[in-house]
Write an enzyme that holds these catalytic residues in place. Structure first.
Site, short mmCIF file in Angstrom:
data_model
loop_
_atom_site.label_atom_id
_atom_site.label_comp_id
_atom_site.label_asym_id
_atom_site.label_seq_id
_atom_site.Cartn_x
_atom_site.Cartn_y
_atom_site.Cartn_z
N ASP A 24 -5.43 -13.08 18.54
CA ASP A 24 -5.19 -12.27 18.49
C ASP A 24 -4.47 -12.50 17.23
O ASP A 24 -4.44 -13.65 16.58
CB ASP A 24 -3.72 -11.34 18.96
CG ASP A 24 -4.14 -10.06 18.53
OD1 ASP A 24 -4.67 -9.32 17.78
OD2 ASP A 24 -2.90 -8.84 18.57
N ASN A 72 -12.66 -2.91 22.72
CA ASN A 72 -13.02 -3.57 21.39
C ASN A 72 -13.92 -2.51 20.56
O ASN A 72 -14.34 -2.82 19.20
CB ASN A 72 -13.19 -5.00 21.19
CG ASN A 72 -11.53 -5.54 20.94
OD1 ASN A 72 -11.32 -7.01 21.24
ND2 ASN A 72 -10.22 -4.92 20.66
#
Ligand code: IPE
Ligand code: IPE
Ligand code: MG
Length: 246
Positions: A24, A72
């Site tokens: 991330d 996502n």
């Protein structure tokens, strides 16, 4: 230049066999540089190679990386399309290197939603590396833990309905056989970069007893030295699995 790792005495490693990483922070890394988010994703993709290559030296036999979640898709069309094109190019470019480095590649996640070209490349990478016996690299692409458990349950229910499985025979060994990760051991250590302390739907069933490391480093800044530090830290942990230490 001699890295920090090279100067340390070589002690026998008691590191994790399976490490899973929530990669991330690509977007913030780019933002800090005044660049578009995709610039960060490209920088992040370049990091993957170094980390995969460091696994044999660090004794990591299984590496599972979170590349794209089932959530996502909520991002802008530009970012999603850019990521899909990056995945296609990445697989095409890295396939030979994986074979050369004896890396066995697998993908987990729900494939039908991915475009045919990408799915074809994923199949190709899996087939090309099927005989590789080094690092087991698993790429989670359109992966969500809840989605995985839901798909697994659907298949299990079908087996029950069609008489291949008796409900009384369903135990904790049964469900994991239906998961995308059925051939993998559970992760010992889950690392998340970028300072967020959450798991965002990653390997929910499999990480029930994993150790976690949440670190502030953004993924494009994650180096083998940082990886090594976390792996060494893991060696000092006492994993009790509900029991009392000896
Ligand atoms: C992780 O980086 C990569 C993917 C989720 C595809 P992010 O894109 O989430 O980066 P941040 O969290 O916005 O910085
Ligand atoms: C998790 O990161 C997914 C990947 C790293 C692929 P996100 O950036 O999507 O997670 P949230 O939205 O911060 O929970
Ligand atoms: Mg993020």
């Amino acid at each position: 230049m001699v890295g920090k790792r090279d100067m340390e005495p070589t002690a026998p490693r008691t590191g994790p066999r399976h490490v899973a990483i929530i990669m991330d922070g690509n977007g913030r890394w780019a933002q800090k540089r005044g660049r578009p988010r995709l610039f960060g994703h490209h920088a992040g993709a370049r990091r993957v190679r170094e980390i995969v290559s460091s696994c044999p030296e660090f004794g990591v036999k299984y590496l599972t990386i979170f590349a794209f979640s089932t959530e996502n898709w909520k991002r802008t069309q530009t970012e999603v399309a850019g990521l899909m094109s990056l995945f296609r190019r990445y697989i095409m470019k890295e396939m030979q290197a994986f074979v050369k480095e004896n890396v066995r590649v697998r993908f987990i996640g729900d494939r039908p939603r991915l475009d045919a070209k990408l799915r074809g490349l994923m199949d190709e990478a899996e087939e090309m590396t099927v005989g590789c016996t080094g690092t087991n690299l698993t790429i989670a692409l359109n992966y969500g833990g809840r989605d995985e458990v839901t798909r697994a349950t659907k298949r299990l229910a079908r087996d029950v309905a069609e008489g291949r499985l008796h409900p009384d025979d369903v135990d904790e060994e049964t469900l994991p056989r239906y998961l995308d990760t059925c051939v993998l051991p559970d992760p010992d250590l889950v690392i998340r970069t970028s300072g967020e302390a959450r798991i965002s739907n990653f390997l929910l069933w499999q990480s029930a007893y994993a150790e976690y490391e949440f670190i502030d480093t953004l993924w494009p800044d994650f180096t083998p030295d940082i990886f090594d530090g976390l792996l060494r830290g893991y060696g000092t942990r006492d994993r009790r699995f509900g029991a009392v230490s000896a």
